[in-house]
Design a protein around this motif. Structure first.
Motif, PDB file in Angstrom:
ATOM      1  N   ALA A 265       0.793  -1.221   0.000  1.00  0.00           N
ATOM      2  CA  ALA A 265       0.000   0.000   0.000  1.00  0.00           C
ATOM      3  C   ALA A 265       0.833   1.283   0.000  1.00  0.00           C
ATOM      4  CB  ALA A 265      -0.972  -0.009   1.182  1.00  0.00           C
ATOM      5  N   PRO A 266       1.968   1.350   0.720  1.00  0.00           N
ATOM      6  CA  PRO A 266       2.746   2.599   0.682  1.00  0.00           C
ATOM      7  C   PRO A 266       3.261   2.955  -0.712  1.00  0.00           C
ATOM      8  CG  PRO A 266       3.367   1.284   2.573  1.00  0.00           C
ATOM      9  CD  PRO A 266       2.494   0.411   1.727  1.00  0.00           C
ATOM     10  N   SER A 267       3.488   1.980  -1.562  1.00  0.00           N
ATOM     11  CA  SER A 267       3.925   2.220  -2.949  1.00  0.00           C
ATOM     12  C   SER A 267       3.101   1.327  -3.867  1.00  0.00           C
ATOM     13  CB  SER A 267       5.419   1.932  -3.112  1.00  0.00           C
ATOM     14  OG  SER A 267       6.196   2.757  -2.265  1.00  0.00           O
ATOM     15  N   PRO A 268       1.847   1.688  -4.078  1.00  0.00           N
ATOM     16  CA  PRO A 268       0.918   0.760  -4.726  1.00  0.00           C
ATOM     17  C   PRO A 268       0.883   0.801  -6.246  1.00  0.00           C
ATOM     18  CG  PRO A 268      -0.257   2.701  -4.032  1.00  0.00           C
ATOM     19  CD  PRO A 268       1.180   2.917  -3.631  1.00  0.00           C
ATOM     20  N   HIS A 269       1.663   1.670  -6.864  1.00  0.00           N
ATOM     21  CA  HIS A 269       1.397   2.046  -8.242  1.00  0.00           C
ATOM     22  C   HIS A 269       1.527   0.911  -9.253  1.00  0.00           C
ATOM     23  CE1 HIS A 269       1.368   5.842  -6.314  1.00  0.00           C
ATOM     24  NE2 HIS A 269       2.681   5.977  -6.238  1.00  0.00           N
ATOM     25  N   ASN A 270       2.364  -0.096  -8.986  1.00  0.00           N
ATOM     26  CA  ASN A 270       2.510  -1.175  -9.970  1.00  0.00           C
ATOM     27  C   ASN A 270       1.802  -2.459  -9.543  1.00  0.00           C
ATOM     28  OD1 ASN A 270       4.156  -2.009  -7.922  1.00  0.00           O
ATOM     29  ND2 ASN A 270       6.028  -2.174  -9.144  1.00  0.00           N
ATOM     30  N   TYR A 271       0.999  -2.390  -8.475  1.00  0.00           N
ATOM     31  CA  TYR A 271       0.310  -3.590  -8.007  1.00  0.00           C
ATOM     32  C   TYR A 271      -0.706  -4.092  -9.037  1.00  0.00           C
ATOM     33  CZ  TYR A 271      -1.374  -6.755  -4.303  1.00  0.00           C
ATOM     34  OH  TYR A 271      -1.683  -7.867  -3.548  1.00  0.00           O
ATOM     35  N   ASP A 310      -9.321   7.801  10.794  1.00  0.00           N
ATOM     36  CA  ASP A 310      -9.038   9.196  10.451  1.00  0.00           C
ATOM     37  C   ASP A 310      -9.201   9.383   8.946  1.00  0.00           C
ATOM     38  OD1 ASP A 310      -8.026  11.711   9.945  1.00  0.00           O
ATOM     39  OD2 ASP A 310      -6.349  11.508  11.333  1.00  0.00           O
ATOM     40  N   MET A 311     -10.155  10.214   8.535  1.00  0.00           N
ATOM     41  CA  MET A 311     -10.453  10.408   7.119  1.00  0.00           C
ATOM     42  C   MET A 311      -9.327  11.081   6.352  1.00  0.00           C
ATOM     43  SD  MET A 311     -13.493   9.318   6.133  1.00  0.00           S
ATOM     44  CE  MET A 311     -14.002  10.419   4.830  1.00  0.00           C
ATOM     45  N   THR A 312      -8.356  11.654   7.036  1.00  0.00           N
ATOM     46  CA  THR A 312      -7.269  12.335   6.342  1.00  0.00           C
ATOM     47  C   THR A 312      -6.101  11.402   6.040  1.00  0.00           C
ATOM     48  OG1 THR A 312      -6.164  13.032   8.392  1.00  0.00           O
ATOM     49  CG2 THR A 312      -7.906  14.466   7.510  1.00  0.00           C
ATOM     50  N   LYS A 313      -6.157  10.139   6.520  1.00  0.00           N
ATOM     51  CA  LYS A 313      -5.061   9.199   6.317  1.00  0.00           C
ATOM     52  C   LYS A 313      -5.483   8.101   5.352  1.00  0.00           C
ATOM     53  CE  LYS A 313      -3.120   9.860  10.961  1.00  0.00           C
ATOM     54  NZ  LYS A 313      -2.737   9.180  12.230  1.00  0.00           N
ATOM     55  N   PHE A 314      -4.603   7.792   4.414  1.00  0.00           N
ATOM     56  CA  PHE A 314      -4.950   6.786   3.414  1.00  0.00           C
ATOM     57  C   PHE A 314      -3.888   5.708   3.269  1.00  0.00           C
ATOM     58  CE2 PHE A 314      -7.262  10.596   2.316  1.00  0.00           C
ATOM     59  CZ  PHE A 314      -8.537  10.103   2.223  1.00  0.00           C
ATOM     60  N   ASP A 315      -2.636   6.068   3.300  1.00  0.00           N
ATOM     61  CA  ASP A 315      -1.540   5.106   3.228  1.00  0.00           C
ATOM     62  C   ASP A 315      -1.616   4.216   1.995  1.00  0.00           C
ATOM     63  OD1 ASP A 315      -0.627   6.057   5.695  1.00  0.00           O
ATOM     64  OD2 ASP A 315      -1.917   4.681   6.795  1.00  0.00           O
ATOM     65  N   GLY A 316      -2.188   4.718   0.927  1.00  0.00           N
ATOM     66  CA  GLY A 316      -2.234   3.960  -0.318  1.00  0.00           C
ATOM     67  C   GLY A 316      -3.337   2.926  -0.401  1.00  0.00           C
ATOM     68  N   PHE A 317      -4.159   2.791   0.637  1.00  0.00           N
ATOM     69  CA  PHE A 317      -5.183   1.736   0.635  1.00  0.00           C
ATOM     70  C   PHE A 317      -6.255   1.923  -0.435  1.00  0.00           C
ATOM     71  CE2 PHE A 317      -3.082   0.013   4.117  1.00  0.00           C
ATOM     72  CZ  PHE A 317      -3.690  -1.164   4.526  1.00  0.00           C
ATOM     73  N   PRO A 318      -6.769   3.132  -0.678  1.00  0.00           N
ATOM     74  CA  PRO A 318      -7.750   3.266  -1.765  1.00  0.00           C
ATOM     75  C   PRO A 318      -7.191   2.796  -3.109  1.00  0.00           C
ATOM     76  CG  PRO A 318      -7.776   5.208  -0.385  1.00  0.00           C
ATOM     77  CD  PRO A 318      -6.588   4.398   0.050  1.00  0.00           C
ATOM     78  N   GLU A 319      -5.939   3.147  -3.369  1.00  0.00           N
ATOM     79  CA  GLU A 319      -5.351   2.775  -4.655  1.00  0.00           C
ATOM     80  C   GLU A 319      -5.053   1.289  -4.724  1.00  0.00           C
ATOM     81  OE1 GLU A 319      -1.927   4.395  -7.750  1.00  0.00           O
ATOM     82  OE2 GLU A 319      -2.128   5.247  -5.749  1.00  0.00           O
ATOM     83  N   ILE A 320      -4.594   0.690  -3.621  1.00  0.00           N
ATOM     84  CA  ILE A 320      -4.269  -0.735  -3.660  1.00  0.00           C
ATOM     85  C   ILE A 320      -5.533  -1.560  -3.864  1.00  0.00           C
ATOM     86  CG2 ILE A 320      -4.441  -1.452  -1.234  1.00  0.00           C
ATOM     87  CD1 ILE A 320      -1.445  -2.181  -3.477  1.00  0.00           C
ATOM     88  N   ARG A 321      -6.649  -1.122  -3.303  1.00  0.00           N
ATOM     89  CA  ARG A 321      -7.900  -1.854  -3.523  1.00  0.00           C
ATOM     90  C   ARG A 321      -8.269  -1.855  -4.997  1.00  0.00           C
ATOM     91  NH1 ARG A 321      -9.616   1.508   0.816  1.00  0.00           N
ATOM     92  NH2 ARG A 321      -9.326   0.445   2.822  1.00  0.00           N
TER      93      ARG A 321
END
Length: 456
Positions: A265-271, A310-321
């Motif tokens: 999740a912290p670096s989700p771009h190529n998942y 916390d709605m301001t924290k994402f840690d890459g989870f929206p993108e990894i999903r």
């Protein structure tokens, strides 16, 4: 008399650690489950003499395999329909060896990182679940130790202490494990097997191999990574090393279930490439080992749940999903054929003692996996398994609201919480919008790195 000798790929590490005894491969044992008909199970092992035949007998059927130059023999059994139990006897020039109390059913591999490692003892209703395991003696379980990780492909559990739990009959002891956390048995794996058994009515074998904190790359071969423009170097160590043992298992399976993605999740771009590539590579390698595995065997996974209140924290989870589905938003799809998914987005556990990333409700996760598995892997046509999908939208510019329509409005959705929704949009460069998306939704939550107009 039929003789068979499928290709068993044994690397230098396997040869180094195998001895001269007549024996079965390390992950074969009493109480195990072998894959039932119509597929053909494979039994293999080692023999001190080469170029001699080893016969394997199940019931009234005996098949033979030739011991190769590396001292490895392998036999493809006739299809076995009945559940058993059976004794399986291998006999050769060096004597006779036997596996007892073997069942034939469906074999599933469970893999991933800590949410798959998360044990029954750590989850919701632990005491009840552990005691209930006594009621399922036709489910058998096997757990790989994390020490089985290797920098080179392996075919057998020959590394010292690489097996945490040998094949065991399901019981409060084998499922409840020890008093410590992170032991055995996996909650998701067990509950998936239990609920599946209740639907199928015949034996289920569960092989659990997982490692907390591992990224998808640690479960991928160099071939799979290369397809995504990634390369593993000799300096990769620890959890980033190649944990390929599971990929090269020379046994027949029905399918696999997977719970992973948090470490990417912290670096989700190529998942969106590495995950589908890993699935395809597992399938190819399982199939090529002896030809009995389906080249597109069923593969299920869990879409990651919410882990931050916390709605301001994402840690890459929206993108990894999103990338878990190869950017389709659903499975199966053209890039991920014969796959199924359990969505855990609505099952958060923000106060869990071992971290909010680990929801304790593994029961709902497993039920959803089984529901989707019955539809995709077992071809039950009477099951609704897909989550509601958006089929339309309406923009009201005055109150600045975006109304989404799911499943053409054919069914009402249950709203459990009105906080935490994620809206995503990436418009093509040649698409003209009446107004920028940021003017429709007042406060965008996040933006993808490669999309100028995105809200999650």
């Amino acid at each position: 008399m039929e003789m068979s000798m499928p290709d068993i790929a044994i690397g230098p590490t396997d040869i180094q650690h195998s001895n001269k005894n007549f024996k079965f491969a390390a992950y074969y044992g009493d109480h195990m489950v072998l894959q039932r008909a119509p597929k053909q199970a494979v039994v293999w092992g080692y023999h001190p003499f080469t170029y001699v035949y080893v016969g394997v007998t199940v019931g009234n059927s005996t098949q033979y395999g030739l011991v190769n130059t590396q001292g490895v023999w392998s036999v493809i059994l006739d299809p076995v329909e009945g559940p058993g139990p059976y004794n399986i006897t291998a006999h050769g020039l060096a004597g006779e060896i036997t596996l007892t109390d073997v069942l034939f059913g469906d074999v599933w591999v469970c893999s991933g990182q800590s949410n798959m490692e998360f044990t029954v003892r750590m989850g919701n209703n632990a005491s009840e679940e552990i005691q209930d395991a006594d009621n399922f003696p036709n489910i058998r379980v096997f757990t790989v130790n994390q020490r089985a990780g290797s920098s080179t492909p392996l075919s057998d559990f020959t590394i010292k202490n690489s097996i945490k739990q040998y094949w065991s009959v399901a019981s409060n002891t084998s499922i409840g494990g020890t008093d410590r956390d992170w032991g055995y048995f996996s909650a998701v794996c067990w509950l998936y097997g239990k609920y599946l058994y209740q639907k199928l009515g015949y034996p289920v074998g569960l092989v659990n191999t997982c490692w907390g904190g591992t990224p998808v790359e640690a479960w991928s071969s160099p071939d799979a990574l290369f397809k995504c423009g990634l390369f593993r170097t000799p300096h990769d160590t620890g959890k980033n090393r190649c944990n390929l043992l599971i990929i090269r298992l020379n046994m027949t399976i029905y399918g696999a279930v997977w719970y992973q993605g948090e470490s990417n999740a912290p670096s989700p771009h190529n998942y969106n490439c590495t995950f589908p590539s890993m699935i395809s590579d597992w399938r190819a390698k399982f199939h090529s080992s002896h030809g009995q595995n389906d080249p597109s065997f069923p593969f299920g996974f869990v879409m990651l749940g919410a882990n931050e209140a916390d709605m301001t924290k994402f840690d890459g989870f929206p993108e990894i999903r999103w990338h878990q589905t190869a950017d389709f938003g659903y499975v199966p799809n053209s890039k991920m054929v014969n796959t199924f998914m359990a969505n855990a987005m609505d099952l958060p556990d923000f106060l869990n003692s071992v971290g909010s990333i680990h929801p304790g409700d593994k029961q709902d996760v497993a039920r959803r996996l089984v529901n989707a598995s019955l539809a995709v892997a077992y071809h039950h046509t009477d099951i609704v398994y897909q989550a509601p999908l958006p089929t339309g939208y309406k923009v009201d510019t005055e109150p600045r609201t975006l109304e989404l329509v799911y499943n053409n409005g054919s069914e009402a959705l249950q709203l459990r919480n009105n906080v935490g929704f994620e809206v995503g949009n990436c418009r093509p460069c040649n698409f003209e919008m009446i107004m920028p998306l940021t003017e429709i939704v007042h406060k965008p939550l996040a933006r993808y790195h490669d999309c100028p107009e995105v809200v999650n």
